[in-house]
Design a protein around this motif. Structure first.
Motif, PDB file in Angstrom:
ATOM      1  N   SER A  31      72.574  29.890  26.271  1.00  0.00           N
ATOM      2  CA  SER A  31      72.775  29.957  27.712  1.00  0.00           C
ATOM      3  C   SER A  31      72.088  28.795  28.422  1.00  0.00           C
ATOM      4  O   SER A  31      72.465  28.417  29.517  1.00  0.00           O
ATOM      5  CB  SER A  31      72.262  31.294  28.252  1.00  0.00           C
ATOM      6  N   VAL A  32      71.073  28.175  27.819  1.00  0.00           N
ATOM      7  CA  VAL A  32      70.385  27.033  28.412  1.00  0.00           C
ATOM      8  C   VAL A  32      71.171  25.747  28.158  1.00  0.00           C
ATOM      9  O   VAL A  32      71.167  24.830  28.979  1.00  0.00           O
ATOM     10  CB  VAL A  32      68.948  26.924  27.849  1.00  0.00           C
ATOM     11  N   ALA A  33      71.876  25.678  27.037  1.00  0.00           N
ATOM     12  CA  ALA A  33      72.604  24.462  26.677  1.00  0.00           C
ATOM     13  C   ALA A  33      73.736  24.189  27.657  1.00  0.00           C
ATOM     14  O   ALA A  33      74.001  23.038  27.991  1.00  0.00           O
ATOM     15  CB  ALA A  33      73.144  24.572  25.264  1.00  0.00           C
ATOM     16  N   GLY A  34      74.399  25.206  28.141  1.00  0.00           N
ATOM     17  CA  GLY A  34      75.512  25.013  29.076  1.00  0.00           C
ATOM     18  C   GLY A  34      75.086  24.293  30.346  1.00  0.00           C
ATOM     19  O   GLY A  34      75.681  23.268  30.722  1.00  0.00           O
ATOM     20  N   PRO A  35      74.036  24.762  31.024  1.00  0.00           N
ATOM     21  CA  PRO A  35      73.594  24.055  32.232  1.00  0.00           C
ATOM     22  C   PRO A  35      73.046  22.654  31.946  1.00  0.00           C
ATOM     23  O   PRO A  35      73.219  21.742  32.751  1.00  0.00           O
ATOM     24  CB  PRO A  35      72.486  24.950  32.784  1.00  0.00           C
ATOM     25  N   LEU A  36      72.440  22.449  30.766  1.00  0.00           N
ATOM     26  CA  LEU A  36      71.946  21.111  30.430  1.00  0.00           C
ATOM     27  C   LEU A  36      73.090  20.124  30.243  1.00  0.00           C
ATOM     28  O   LEU A  36      73.014  18.981  30.687  1.00  0.00           O
ATOM     29  CB  LEU A  36      71.077  21.168  29.177  1.00  0.00           C
ATOM     30  N   VAL A  37      74.142  20.574  29.581  1.00  0.00           N
ATOM     31  CA  VAL A  37      75.315  19.722  29.396  1.00  0.00           C
ATOM     32  C   VAL A  37      75.954  19.422  30.748  1.00  0.00           C
ATOM     33  O   VAL A  37      76.317  18.277  31.044  1.00  0.00           O
ATOM     34  CB  VAL A  37      76.325  20.376  28.427  1.00  0.00           C
ATOM     35  N   LEU A  38      76.082  20.432  31.578  1.00  0.00           N
ATOM     36  CA  LEU A  38      76.645  20.241  32.912  1.00  0.00           C
ATOM     37  C   LEU A  38      75.792  19.271  33.722  1.00  0.00           C
ATOM     38  O   LEU A  38      76.304  18.375  34.399  1.00  0.00           O
ATOM     39  CB  LEU A  38      76.759  21.590  33.627  1.00  0.00           C
ATOM     40  N   TYR A  39      74.463  19.409  33.646  1.00  0.00           N
ATOM     41  CA  TYR A  39      73.544  18.514  34.350  1.00  0.00           C
ATOM     42  C   TYR A  39      73.712  17.075  33.841  1.00  0.00           C
ATOM     43  O   TYR A  39      73.741  16.131  34.631  1.00  0.00           O
ATOM     44  CB  TYR A  39      72.096  18.988  34.159  1.00  0.00           C
ATOM     45  N   ALA A  40      73.834  16.891  32.526  1.00  0.00           N
ATOM     46  CA  ALA A  40      74.003  15.556  31.950  1.00  0.00           C
ATOM     47  C   ALA A  40      75.313  14.933  32.419  1.00  0.00           C
ATOM     48  O   ALA A  40      75.356  13.753  32.781  1.00  0.00           O
ATOM     49  CB  ALA A  40      73.951  15.628  30.429  1.00  0.00           C
ATOM     50  N   VAL A  41      76.381  15.716  32.441  1.00  0.00           N
ATOM     51  CA  VAL A  41      77.676  15.210  32.900  1.00  0.00           C
ATOM     52  C   VAL A  41      77.609  14.826  34.369  1.00  0.00           C
ATOM     53  O   VAL A  41      78.100  13.769  34.785  1.00  0.00           O
ATOM     54  CB  VAL A  41      78.796  16.240  32.629  1.00  0.00           C
ATOM     55  N   VAL A  42      76.996  15.669  35.184  1.00  0.00           N
ATOM     56  CA  VAL A  42      76.912  15.410  36.625  1.00  0.00           C
ATOM     57  C   VAL A  42      76.059  14.168  36.903  1.00  0.00           C
ATOM     58  O   VAL A  42      76.358  13.399  37.814  1.00  0.00           O
ATOM     59  CB  VAL A  42      76.361  16.656  37.358  1.00  0.00           C
ATOM     60  N   THR A  43      75.022  13.924  36.133  1.00  0.00           N
ATOM     61  CA  THR A  43      74.174  12.765  36.393  1.00  0.00           C
ATOM     62  C   THR A  43      74.737  11.476  35.803  1.00  0.00           C
ATOM     63  O   THR A  43      74.541  10.402  36.365  1.00  0.00           O
ATOM     64  CB  THR A  43      72.756  12.984  35.840  1.00  0.00           C
ATOM     65  N   VAL A  44      75.450  11.564  34.703  1.00  0.00           N
ATOM     66  CA  VAL A  44      75.974  10.363  34.052  1.00  0.00           C
ATOM     67  C   VAL A  44      77.344   9.973  34.594  1.00  0.00           C
ATOM     68  O   VAL A  44      77.674   8.783  34.671  1.00  0.00           O
ATOM     69  CB  VAL A  44      76.030  10.569  32.518  1.00  0.00           C
ATOM     70  N   ALA A  45      78.164  10.902  35.000  1.00  0.00           N
ATOM     71  CA  ALA A  45      79.538  10.627  35.422  1.00  0.00           C
ATOM     72  C   ALA A  45      79.616   9.621  36.576  1.00  0.00           C
ATOM     73  O   ALA A  45      80.422   8.680  36.509  1.00  0.00           O
ATOM     74  CB  ALA A  45      80.254  11.926  35.780  1.00  0.00           C
ATOM     75  N   PRO A  46      78.846   9.729  37.647  1.00  0.00           N
ATOM     76  CA  PRO A  46      78.962   8.727  38.720  1.00  0.00           C
ATOM     77  C   PRO A  46      78.639   7.307  38.248  1.00  0.00           C
ATOM     78  O   PRO A  46      79.337   6.356  38.606  1.00  0.00           O
ATOM     79  CB  PRO A  46      77.956   9.197  39.772  1.00  0.00           C
TER      80      PRO A  46
END
Length: 131
Positions: free
Chosen positions: A7-22
């Motif tokens: 359950s922690v990995a999902g938000p970490l992946v989402l956080y990484a995508v949100v910070t790296v995507a821009p």
């Protein structure tokens, strides 16, 4: 415990995508136009650097005729100008057909005259109709 890790990995992946995507999108926006320009230029045939070779050959013949018509009474400025024009045209033709020459290195005189004859013969052997 294993359920909590998942359950922690999902938000970490989402956080990484949100910070790296821009950053990745801005990098692509800056690099893609240059890449497209490079690709387009690579596919385009090269543009000749000088005038068409046919026009060079015609100019060479014309200036050579002018040099041949110079009589002993012709002013020196006219003879020198015609000879310099002829040398410039020979240089342009040599660059386009890739004939090596030493015209710029040699001083006026017999050596330079012989170099002109050698260049004319080299151009003729490569199919350029010169006098």
């Amino acid at each position: 415990m294993p359920a909590a890790t998942g359950s922690v990995a999902g938000p970490l992946v989402l956080y990484a995508v949100v910070t790296v995507a821009p950053s990745a999108l801005f990098w692509c926006a800056l690099r893609v136009p240059g890449l497209l320009r490079w690709w387009r230029d690579r596919r385009r045939p090269p543009v000749p650097a000088g005038p068409p070779i046919e026009r060079l050959a015609a100019d060479l013949r014309r200036v050579h005729r002018d040099l041949a018509r110079c009589s002993p009474g012709t002013p020196a400025a006219r003879r020198i100008g015609a000879r310099q024009a002829y040398d410039t045209l020979l240089d342009q033709a040599c660059r386009q057909i890739e004939v090596p020459h030493r015209l710029a290195e040699l001083p006026e005189g017999l050596d330079r005259d012989l170099e002109r004859l050698r260049i004319e013969e080299s151009l003729r052997s490569r199919g350029l109709a010169v006098p």
